[in-house]
Motif scaffolding. Structure first.
Motif, PDB file in Angstrom:
ATOM      1  N   VAL A  93      30.771  -4.133  46.905  1.00 45.04           N
ATOM      2  CA  VAL A  93      30.516  -3.702  45.528  1.00 45.04           C
ATOM      3  C   VAL A  93      29.304  -2.775  45.498  1.00 45.04           C
ATOM      4  N   ARG A 134      26.416  -1.609  43.631  1.00 43.43           N
ATOM      5  CA  ARG A 134      25.638  -2.120  42.498  1.00 43.43           C
ATOM      6  C   ARG A 134      24.646  -1.100  41.975  1.00 43.43           C
ATOM      7  N   LYS A 172      33.663   1.590  38.977  1.00 34.16           N
ATOM      8  CA  LYS A 172      32.524   0.902  39.571  1.00 34.16           C
ATOM      9  C   LYS A 172      32.275  -0.433  38.867  1.00 34.16           C
ATOM     10  N   ILE A 173      32.347  -0.426  37.549  1.00 34.68           N
ATOM     11  CA  ILE A 173      32.111  -1.663  36.794  1.00 34.68           C
ATOM     12  C   ILE A 173      33.249  -2.658  37.048  1.00 34.68           C
ATOM     13  N   PHE A 197      32.909  -4.929  39.919  1.00 36.83           N
ATOM     14  CA  PHE A 197      32.018  -6.092  39.804  1.00 36.83           C
ATOM     15  C   PHE A 197      32.856  -7.371  39.639  1.00 36.83           C
ATOM     16  N   PHE A 240      24.177  -7.525  37.837  1.00 38.22           N
ATOM     17  CA  PHE A 240      24.633  -6.689  38.937  1.00 38.22           C
ATOM     18  C   PHE A 240      23.644  -5.611  39.336  1.00 38.22           C
TER      19      PHE A 240
END
Ligand SMILES: [Zn+2]
Length: 273
Positions: free
Chosen positions: A95, A97, A122-123, A126, A259
């Motif tokens: 991931v 972050r 990208k989110i 998470f 995150f």
């Protein structure tokens, strides 16, 4: 009120040690390792083989095998090992972050008008292992729409609207963004659900959810309520910003902190007026 998050990149030195040779041999192959991964949801730690990433302690990863789709954290990394490869499952994704950009207060969420600050994929990573292909799904729309200001026009069954309202109040809408009229949201239910829609002039069209519902579902209803609230706050406090960028994203405060900020060893952020 706005604040900026700008972290200095944590440059764990990955530079290849200088070999006594004139050719600078830049090693792009990640260092193979056997890693110990802790899965909070199961409260267990298991070993995995990694040959794809330069992993660091604290990295959040996804693996193949039985715990596929479950987020794990790297607790230990071993570079000296001998294993029977068939005994081990692998790390399949790390991931990212890193988050930087300007964020504005908007109730339970932070809002940004910067496309680079919180990219959807990208989110999503998470919460969900990245899928290799995004085109497995197909959706259709009858073209009809409704006004965000008149959700009662939707005639949603009470059971759905009540559950949707609870989801909204519990801040289960983790993320929403609208980019040039295309809306996306991530909702935390029993699983993670992705809601998509089109937004134009206060009208919503082509509302779909990854729970495969045929009528409006609690996830969609929760997203509409959160969207209405967030747009109201944007209009009130940051008037014109959304129109200007034709983009906004909103992320639940705790998600951003969990995150982007937890686990950082250095860096700063500034709270503005
Ligand atoms: Zn749904």
């Amino acid at each position: 009120m706005a604040f900026k998050i700008g972290f200095t990149a944590e440059t764990e030195d990955n530079t290849v040690s200088y070999i006594e040779s004139e050719s600078v041999n830049v090693n792009t192959q990640p260092k193979r390792s056997v890693v110990e991964i802790y899965f909070e949801k199961r409260n267990m730690t298991l070993s995995y083989y990694n040959d794809r990433f330069d992993l660091k302690l604290g990295d959040l990863v996804y693996v193949e095998g039985k715990l596929e789709g479950m987020l794990g954290v790297i607790r230990d990394i071993n570079y000296n090992f001998k294993i029977k490869i068939s005994d081990y499952k692998r790390v399949i994704a790390v991931v990212d972050r890193s988050v930087s950009g300007e964020f504005f207060m908007a109730g339970s969420h932070f809002v940004s008008f910067d496309r680079q600050a919180l990219p959807y994929r990208k989110i999503l990573a998470f919460f969900k292992a990245p899928e290799e292909e995004y085109d497995d799904f197909i959706s259709g729309s009858d073209g009809s729409g409704f006004s965000l200001g008149n959700l009662s026009d939707l005639n949603v069954p009470d059971a759905i609207s009540e559950r949707g309202y609870e989801y909204y109040v519990e801040n289960r809408v983790l993320f929403i963004c609208i980019d040039a009229g295309k809306g996306r949201a991530i909702v935390e239910g029993r699983d993670i659900y992705e809601v998509e829609f089109e937004f134009s002039g206060g009208q919503i069209k082509s509302l779909t959810c990854s729970c495969f519902c045929s009528n409006i579902c609690k996830h969609e209803f929760a997203v509409m309520l959160q969207l209405r609230e967030t747009l109201g706050m944007i209009e009130k406090n940051y008037s014109g910003a959304f129109e200007k960028s034709d983009y906004f994203s909103a992320i639940r405060k705790s998600v951003l902190f969990n995150f982007a900020i937890d686990g950082k060893k250095s860096g700063s952020f500034t709270l503005g007026q």
